[in-house]
Design a protein around this motif. Structure first.
Motif, PDB file in Angstrom:
ATOM      1  N   GLY A  39     147.180  12.229  20.942  1.00 28.69           N
ATOM      2  CA  GLY A  39     147.561  11.809  22.287  1.00 28.69           C
ATOM      3  C   GLY A  39     148.867  11.055  22.359  1.00 28.69           C
ATOM      4  O   GLY A  39     149.239  10.589  23.423  1.00 28.69           O
ATOM      5  N   ALA A  40     149.586  10.897  21.232  1.00 28.33           N
ATOM      6  CA  ALA A  40     150.835  10.130  21.296  1.00 28.33           C
ATOM      7  C   ALA A  40     151.984  11.040  21.691  1.00 28.33           C
ATOM      8  O   ALA A  40     152.035  12.208  21.317  1.00 28.33           O
ATOM      9  CB  ALA A  40     151.135   9.497  19.936  1.00 28.33           C
ATOM     10  N   ALA A  41     152.907  10.479  22.461  1.00 33.42           N
ATOM     11  CA  ALA A  41     154.161  11.179  22.721  1.00 33.42           C
ATOM     12  C   ALA A  41     155.125  10.703  21.643  1.00 33.42           C
ATOM     13  O   ALA A  41     155.327   9.498  21.491  1.00 33.42           O
ATOM     14  CB  ALA A  41     154.679  10.803  24.102  1.00 33.42           C
ATOM     15  N   VAL A  42     155.671  11.645  20.863  1.00 35.07           N
ATOM     16  CA  VAL A  42     156.574  11.239  19.781  1.00 35.07           C
ATOM     17  C   VAL A  42     158.016  11.500  20.220  1.00 35.07           C
ATOM     18  O   VAL A  42     158.342  12.573  20.736  1.00 35.07           O
ATOM     19  CB  VAL A  42     156.259  12.010  18.478  1.00 35.07           C
ATOM     20  CG1 VAL A  42     157.204  11.574  17.357  1.00 35.07           C
ATOM     21  CG2 VAL A  42     154.803  11.775  18.055  1.00 35.07           C
ATOM     22  N   PHE A  43     158.870  10.504  20.045  1.00 38.54           N
ATOM     23  CA  PHE A  43     160.296  10.640  20.371  1.00 38.54           C
ATOM     24  C   PHE A  43     161.109  10.353  19.118  1.00 38.54           C
ATOM     25  O   PHE A  43     160.766   9.445  18.356  1.00 38.54           O
ATOM     26  CB  PHE A  43     160.695   9.642  21.464  1.00 38.54           C
ATOM     27  CG  PHE A  43     160.021   9.893  22.783  1.00 38.54           C
ATOM     28  CD1 PHE A  43     160.583  10.755  23.714  1.00 38.54           C
ATOM     29  CD2 PHE A  43     158.813   9.271  23.084  1.00 38.54           C
ATOM     30  CE1 PHE A  43     159.955  10.997  24.936  1.00 38.54           C
ATOM     31  CE2 PHE A  43     158.177   9.509  24.294  1.00 38.54           C
ATOM     32  CZ  PHE A  43     158.750  10.377  25.232  1.00 38.54           C
ATOM     33  N   HIS A  44     162.169  11.131  18.943  1.00 38.95           N
ATOM     34  CA  HIS A  44     163.071  10.862  17.836  1.00 38.95           C
ATOM     35  C   HIS A  44     164.229  10.019  18.323  1.00 38.95           C
ATOM     36  O   HIS A  44     164.866  10.345  19.320  1.00 38.95           O
ATOM     37  CB  HIS A  44     163.614  12.172  17.252  1.00 38.95           C
ATOM     38  CG  HIS A  44     162.629  12.798  16.317  1.00 38.95           C
ATOM     39  ND1 HIS A  44     162.178  12.144  15.205  1.00 38.95           N
ATOM     40  CD2 HIS A  44     162.006  14.001  16.339  1.00 38.95           C
ATOM     41  CE1 HIS A  44     161.314  12.916  14.573  1.00 38.95           C
ATOM     42  NE2 HIS A  44     161.184  14.056  15.251  1.00 38.95           N
TER      43      HIS A  44
END
Ligand SMILES: Nc1ncnc2c1ncn2[C@@H]1O[C@H](COP(=O)(O)OP(=O)(O)OP(=O)(O)O)[C@@H](O)[C@H]1O
Ligand SMILES: [Mg+2]
Length: 351
Positions: free
Chosen positions: A337-342
């Protein structure tokens, strides 16, 4: 509460940024020195008007620039507020923060590597921790603290200049005792609010039955009346006059942090101490939610480093229950459920 779209202009290594975080867990991943901590700092600055990382405003604007702007949307159930803040260099070289006051329900709780000091540093780090938490519970804690520091400085000056003039000192002792007891009362309430939560949170993160306990430590014992502080100061008047210092009061207090009855400073590894520091921050969530009427935003900087995989999984499980979370990491962590951002050189992109 949640932070919606944010825009930064000349904030640290971000020349410009327009970013829409996810409503729940945001993982900010990227190599070292790309701007992960800077982004957390910006979110904190947007909500509170100050940096959790530095008291020196001059560090914040991107190098070579003279002003910084932050804009963002803050949500709470039915309420939505756009907040704008700017930091500008004035002609005299000082920096001015201006913009809208934050809504009175807006809170952030920030965790960073410097929080290890709460566990293994000097008493001042623990007093700052309690005061920061108490300020999230009662916004008027900060003015009380500032007034306390002024009265303390004034009283110390008098002790240095006129050590034997008790007549001159008396009204300052009275004021010191009044504001000192107000401060002490708030700190005691804050520590009481942490007690149940810290035991639960540490147990859940560590996955052991080890018990963490916190206790406010003061030379005043259980006393709650200003008269008790006046009496304690009078008892030490000779020593105060000799040393030119106020020797009893909240500026000398501490927070005992014990794990299974042993002082946490003496206990265990660095990883365990980090985990206690993280647990203390997470233990703030419930009392702050009750005080503000909405859940705080969590800014967790490198909260997983130095922890083993099992403990990391426990931390992830615990923060899944929070409302909006920003978690930085230098290795990509997959979380349900995590939104991952670089984060890369001052830009942020979905993974
Ligand atoms: N005022 C500023 N203007 C421009 N760049 C800055 C400013 N302040 C800091 N920086 C730079 O921003 C970069 C990113 O810093 P940040 O602390 O956010 O890195 P990070 O991604 O959290 O790295 P780490 O994984 O090592 O913690 C650093 O290289 C730092 O030199
Ligand atoms: Mg960092």
């Amino acid at each position: 509460m949640q932070i919606g779209r944010v825009q930064l202009l000349e904030f640290r290594n971000y020349p410009t940024l327009s970013w829409h975080p996810a409503p729940h867990l945001n993982v900010l991943a990227g190599p070292n020195a790309q701007g992960k901590t800077n982004l957390l700092e910006a979110l904190g600055f947007l909500v509170t008007g100050r940096s959790f990382r530095t008291a020196r405003s001059a560090e914040i604007p991107r190098w070579g620039t003279e002003s910084t702007m932050l804009t963002g949307e803050l949500f709470q159930i039915e309420t939505r507020r756009t907040v704008r803040r700017s930091l500008t260099r004035l002609e005299d070289g000082t920096w001015q923060v201006s913009g809208d006051p934050a809504p009175d329900w807006a809170r952030v709780i920030a965790f960073g590597w410097q929080d290890l000091e709460i566990v293994n540093g000097a008493p001042a780090a623990r007093r700052n921790f309690i005061d920061g938490f108490a300020a999230r519970l009662h916004p008027n804690h900060v003015p009380t603290l500032l007034r306390f520091r002024q009265v303390l400085a004034r009283r110390n000056r008098l002790l240095q200049q006129y050590p034997h003039d008790t007549g001159r000192l008396a009204p300052w002792t009275e004021q010191f005792a009044a504001v000192g007891m107000e401060l002490l009362g708030r700190r005691r309430k804050a520590v009481a609010a942490l007690q149940t939560e810290i035991a639960r949170v540490y147990g859940s993160l560590a996955g052991t039955a080890a018990k963490v306990e916190v206790r406010y430590v003061t030379a005043l014992g259980e006393a709650a009346e200003p008269e008790a502080l006046v009496a304690a100061l009078e008892r030490r008047h000779r020593e105060e006059a000799r040393r030119g210092q106020t020797l009893v009061g909240p500026h000398r207090d501490d927070l005992a942090i014990e794990i299974d009855g042993v002082d946490a400073r003496a206990y265990g590894s660095r990883g365990q101490q980090r985990l206690i520091a993280l647990a203390l921050r997470l233990a703030e969530i419930l009392p702050v939610t009750e005080a503000a009427g909405t859940a705080p935003v969590l800014l967790l900087d490198d909260a997983l480093s130095e922890l083993d995989p099992i403990v990391r999984a426990h931390v992830m499980r615990e923060i899944q229950a929070a409302e909006q979370v920003f978690l930085t990491t230098s290795d990509v962590t997959t979380a349900n459920g995590a939104a991952v951002f670089h984060v890369n050189g001052g830009s942020v992109a979905p993974a």
